[in-house]
Design a protein around this motif. Structure first.
Motif, PDB file in Angstrom:
ATOM      1  N   ALA A  79       0.972  -1.171  -0.039  1.00 27.67           N
ATOM      2  CA  ALA A  79      -0.009  -0.104  -0.066  1.00 27.67           C
ATOM      3  C   ALA A  79       1.021   1.118  -0.031  1.00 27.67           C
ATOM      4  O   ALA A  79       0.768   2.344  -0.744  1.00 27.67           O
ATOM      5  CB  ALA A  79      -0.977   0.014   1.109  1.00 27.67           C
ATOM      6  N   ASN A 102       0.794   3.759  -3.103  1.00 26.95           N
ATOM      7  CA  ASN A 102       0.397   5.400  -2.911  1.00 26.95           C
ATOM      8  C   ASN A 102       1.617   6.518  -3.179  1.00 26.95           C
ATOM      9  O   ASN A 102       1.174   7.559  -3.654  1.00 26.95           O
ATOM     10  CB  ASN A 102       0.057   5.477  -1.289  1.00 26.95           C
ATOM     11  N   SER A 134      -6.235  12.094  -9.217  1.00 27.06           N
ATOM     12  CA  SER A 134      -5.200  11.164  -8.208  1.00 27.06           C
ATOM     13  C   SER A 134      -6.012  10.940  -6.901  1.00 27.06           C
ATOM     14  O   SER A 134      -5.868   9.751  -6.529  1.00 27.06           O
ATOM     15  CB  SER A 134      -3.908  12.155  -8.007  1.00 27.06           C
ATOM     16  N   ILE A 169      -6.322   6.927  -5.437  1.00 28.11           N
ATOM     17  CA  ILE A 169      -5.917   6.632  -4.402  1.00 28.11           C
ATOM     18  C   ILE A 169      -6.964   6.491  -3.244  1.00 28.11           C
ATOM     19  O   ILE A 169      -6.660   5.248  -2.653  1.00 28.11           O
ATOM     20  CB  ILE A 169      -4.983   8.031  -3.799  1.00 28.11           C
ATOM     21  N   TYR A 224      -8.016   2.572  -4.377  1.00 23.98           N
ATOM     22  CA  TYR A 224      -7.175   1.880  -4.159  1.00 23.98           C
ATOM     23  C   TYR A 224      -7.201   1.536  -2.427  1.00 23.98           C
ATOM     24  O   TYR A 224      -7.022   0.390  -2.042  1.00 23.98           O
ATOM     25  CB  TYR A 224      -5.632   2.199  -4.480  1.00 23.98           C
ATOM     26  N   ASN A 225      -7.078   2.382  -1.720  1.00 26.46           N
ATOM     27  CA  ASN A 225      -6.979   2.237  -0.449  1.00 26.46           C
ATOM     28  C   ASN A 225      -8.144   1.756   0.207  1.00 26.46           C
ATOM     29  O   ASN A 225      -8.286   0.944   1.242  1.00 26.46           O
ATOM     30  CB  ASN A 225      -6.791   3.746   0.335  1.00 26.46           C
TER      31      ASN A 225
END
Length: 107
Positions: free
Chosen positions: A42, A46, A70, A74, A77-78
């Protein structure tokens, strides 16, 4: 059907939890290693996304559009990483509930 799925929180996917339970009970990878690899992955992703976004803005890209995209990438994904991590924690708790005398924890 088994009843242990009913006690799982809504945010834990059953297939992920079952897969992690299998990994933890068969003596495969240990939990600290799994957690460390997930955190490392992660962090790398990131930082890579932030670096690429910053570079694109530095080279003349539109900061509003690139900043928004962006942040969205992000965040997505997180969110996926968080769901995966919570499934791992749920599987660990289920394995500990099945065999409480094995770990040496005194909780």
């Amino acid at each position: 059907m088994s009843t242990d799925h009913a006690s799982r929180p809504w945010y834990c996917r059953d297939d992920l939890v079952d897969e992690y339970r299998t990994t933890l009970t068969t003596g495969g990878e240990k939990l600290p290693m799994l957690k460390a690899l997930k955190i490392l992955r992660a962090i790398i992703v990131n930082l890579g996304l932030l670096a690429l976004s910053g570079y694109a803005i530095q080279q003349g890209g539109h900061p509003t559009v690139l900043g928004f995209v962006s942040i969205m990438v992000i965040g997505a994904y997180n969110g996926l990483e968080l769901g995966d991590y919570l499934a791992l924690v749920q599987a660990y708790q289920e394995v500990q509930a099945l065999d409480p005398g094995d770990g040496g924890d005194s909780e």
